[in-house]
Motif scaffolding. Structure first.
Motif, PDB file in Angstrom:
ATOM      1  N   GLY A 141       0.824  -1.196   0.000  1.00 13.52           N
ATOM      2  CA  GLY A 141       0.000   0.000   0.000  1.00 13.52           C
ATOM      3  C   GLY A 141       0.858   1.245   0.000  1.00 13.52           C
ATOM      4  N   ASP A 142       0.192   2.389  -0.115  1.00 11.14           N
ATOM      5  CA  ASP A 142       0.875   3.674  -0.210  1.00 11.14           C
ATOM      6  C   ASP A 142       1.157   4.222   1.177  1.00 11.14           C
ATOM      7  N   LEU A 143       2.422   4.167   1.578  1.00 21.34           N
ATOM      8  CA  LEU A 143       2.878   4.691   2.869  1.00 21.34           C
ATOM      9  C   LEU A 143       2.031   4.121   4.011  1.00 21.34           C
ATOM     10  N   TYR A 144       1.453   4.980   4.854  1.00 19.91           N
ATOM     11  CA  TYR A 144       0.790   4.531   6.076  1.00 19.91           C
ATOM     12  C   TYR A 144      -0.537   3.836   5.825  1.00 19.91           C
ATOM     13  N   ALA A 145      -1.105   4.021   4.634  1.00 21.51           N
ATOM     14  CA  ALA A 145      -2.374   3.349   4.324  1.00 21.51           C
ATOM     15  C   ALA A 145      -2.229   1.834   4.390  1.00 21.51           C
ATOM     16  N   ALA A 146      -1.011   1.347   4.257  1.00 20.31           N
ATOM     17  CA  ALA A 146      -0.787  -0.103   4.268  1.00 20.31           C
ATOM     18  C   ALA A 146      -0.712  -0.679   5.675  1.00 20.31           C
ATOM     19  N   LEU A 147      -0.433   0.127   6.676  1.00 18.97           N
ATOM     20  CA  LEU A 147      -0.105  -0.402   8.003  1.00 18.97           C
ATOM     21  C   LEU A 147      -1.344  -0.813   8.790  1.00 18.97           C
ATOM     22  N   PRO A 148      -1.227  -1.863   9.600  1.00 13.48           N
ATOM     23  CA  PRO A 148      -2.326  -2.231  10.490  1.00 13.48           C
ATOM     24  C   PRO A 148      -2.636  -1.095  11.458  1.00 13.48           C
ATOM     25  N   GLU A 149      -3.905  -0.820  11.641  1.00 13.95           N
ATOM     26  CA  GLU A 149      -4.322   0.310  12.475  1.00 13.95           C
ATOM     27  C   GLU A 149      -3.822   0.178  13.914  1.00 13.95           C
ATOM     28  N   GLU A 150      -3.657  -1.057  14.374  1.00 16.89           N
ATOM     29  CA  GLU A 150      -3.236  -1.236  15.770  1.00 16.89           C
ATOM     30  C   GLU A 150      -1.809  -0.767  16.040  1.00 16.89           C
ATOM     31  N   LEU A 151      -1.048  -0.445  14.997  1.00 16.29           N
ATOM     32  CA  LEU A 151       0.302   0.086  15.193  1.00 16.29           C
ATOM     33  C   LEU A 151       0.309   1.583  15.473  1.00 16.29           C
ATOM     34  N   ARG A 152      -0.798   2.235  15.250  1.00 15.69           N
ATOM     35  CA  ARG A 152      -0.845   3.690  15.425  1.00 15.69           C
ATOM     36  C   ARG A 152      -0.463   4.067  16.858  1.00 15.69           C
ATOM     37  N   GLY A 153       0.538   4.951  16.974  1.00 13.27           N
ATOM     38  CA  GLY A 153       0.988   5.418  18.273  1.00 13.27           C
ATOM     39  C   GLY A 153       1.917   4.474  19.006  1.00 13.27           C
ATOM     40  N   ARG A 154       2.350   3.371  18.341  1.00 12.09           N
ATOM     41  CA  ARG A 154       3.175   2.361  19.018  1.00 12.09           C
ATOM     42  C   ARG A 154       4.567   2.203  18.422  1.00 12.09           C
ATOM     43  N   VAL A 155       4.881   2.872  17.332  1.00 13.30           N
ATOM     44  CA  VAL A 155       6.123   2.605  16.598  1.00 13.30           C
ATOM     45  C   VAL A 155       7.301   3.315  17.245  1.00 13.30           C
ATOM     46  N   ARG A 156       8.299   2.531  17.653  1.00 15.33           N
ATOM     47  CA  ARG A 156       9.501   3.109  18.276  1.00 15.33           C
ATOM     48  C   ARG A 156      10.514   3.573  17.242  1.00 15.33           C
ATOM     49  N   ALA A 157      10.589   2.877  16.116  1.00 14.36           N
ATOM     50  CA  ALA A 157      11.515   3.272  15.045  1.00 14.36           C
ATOM     51  C   ALA A 157      10.814   3.071  13.714  1.00 14.36           C
ATOM     52  N   LEU A 158      10.673   4.160  12.988  1.00 14.14           N
ATOM     53  CA  LEU A 158      10.080   4.116  11.663  1.00 14.14           C
ATOM     54  C   LEU A 158      11.190   4.469  10.682  1.00 14.14           C
ATOM     55  N   ALA A 183       4.070  10.691   9.997  1.00 14.52           N
ATOM     56  CA  ALA A 183       4.788   9.963  11.042  1.00 14.52           C
ATOM     57  C   ALA A 183       4.298  10.216  12.468  1.00 14.52           C
ATOM     58  N   PRO A 184       4.023  11.465  12.883  1.00 13.41           N
ATOM     59  CA  PRO A 184       3.677  11.678  14.294  1.00 13.41           C
ATOM     60  C   PRO A 184       2.507  10.833  14.786  1.00 13.41           C
ATOM     61  N   ALA A 185       1.547  10.558  13.946  1.00 13.30           N
ATOM     62  CA  ALA A 185       0.385   9.779  14.379  1.00 13.30           C
ATOM     63  C   ALA A 185       0.732   8.324  14.662  1.00 13.30           C
TER      64      ALA A 185
END
Length: 257
Positions: free
Chosen positions: A141-158, A203-205
């Protein structure tokens, strides 16, 4: 063919590192003379060495590669090292614009307890990354649209080795890149920062408090990348490694908007 024969043929074809490439071809052929002849012919015809042998050596790992997919460059080792420095078991790391998934693979190999995800817009890259990472953690997917929603606010290193070559400079790239890697993996728009803008804005989200966005960038682009990070509310720093010609812009989320 022995080593000297290979070196002579590669040097005649214009390969700068003919001796090193000859050793790689010999090792990949593993005594199969027909395979060696085929690989030599492909390399002399201009195919990238990594595609000829089917892998790239990166940060001590053998990374599977595929036609059209961005081949990991040695300078990206700085991105991997910088990301790994603050990670701990159980942390979440995301390899965005992942290509082969090399960055995510290096992070996971160095810290097996890490929760690693990878994403790319190019289906060929996603298929390749699934050979280098747990397949269920690689999404298309295109950037963040691909990521599972449950990762929002949990990523230590992007980590993101997003394309940063200005459109008009792609024609100046080595043929191994411009002729064999998909345009989407190279083209950063008019100033090279178009994809970075999308990565930084979103990224901040997705970052955890004190989480970091780490982006490979060009030396002459670093100040502008840092400015984009600051404008997004991230605390910017620039990390460089002159030996490998690498520049990484780091943005830390210190305050949640």
């Amino acid at each position: 063919m022995d080593l000297d024969d290979l070196v002579a043929a590669l040097r005649a074809a214009g390969c700068v590192f003919a001796e090193d490439e000859a050793r790689v071809l010999l090792a990949a052929a593993d005594g199969d003379h027909a395979a060696l002849a085929r690989m030599l012919a492909e390399r002399v015809a201009g195919a990238p060495l990594e595609l000829v042998v089917g892998y790239a050596d990166f940060c001590g790992l053998r990374i599977a590669v595929a036609p059209g997919v961005f081949v990991p460059r040695q300078r990206s080792a700085l991105l991997a090292r910088t990301a790994a420095a603050e990670l701990r078991p159980g942390d979440v790391a995301v390899d965005l614009c992942c290509g082969t998934g090399a960055l995510g693979a290096v992070l996971l190999a160095g810290l097996p307890g890490l929760e690693v995800y990878a994403a790319d817009v190019d289906p060929a890259a996603v298929a390749c990354a699934r050979r280098n990472l747990p397949a269920d953690r690689v999404v298309e997917g295109d950037l963040y649209a691909a990521l599972p929603e449950e990762l929002r606010g949990r990523v230590r290193a992007l980590v993101a080795n997003a394309p940063y070559v200005p459109t008009d400079e792609i024609a100046l790239m080595p043929p191994e890149a411009r002729d064999h890697e998909h345009r989407v993996a190279l083209d950063g728009g008019a100033d090279g920062l178009d994809v970075q803008r999308g990565v930084i804005a979103g990224a901040p989200a997705w970052l955890a408090p004190q989480g970091r966005l780490l982006i490979e960038t060009g030396r002459d682009q670093a100040d502008r990348t840092a400015g984009l990070l600051a404008a997004a509310g991230l605390e910017p720093t620039i990390v460089t490694d002159e030996e490998i010609g690498a520049t990484v812009a780091v943005g830390r989320l210190t305050v949640r908007a």
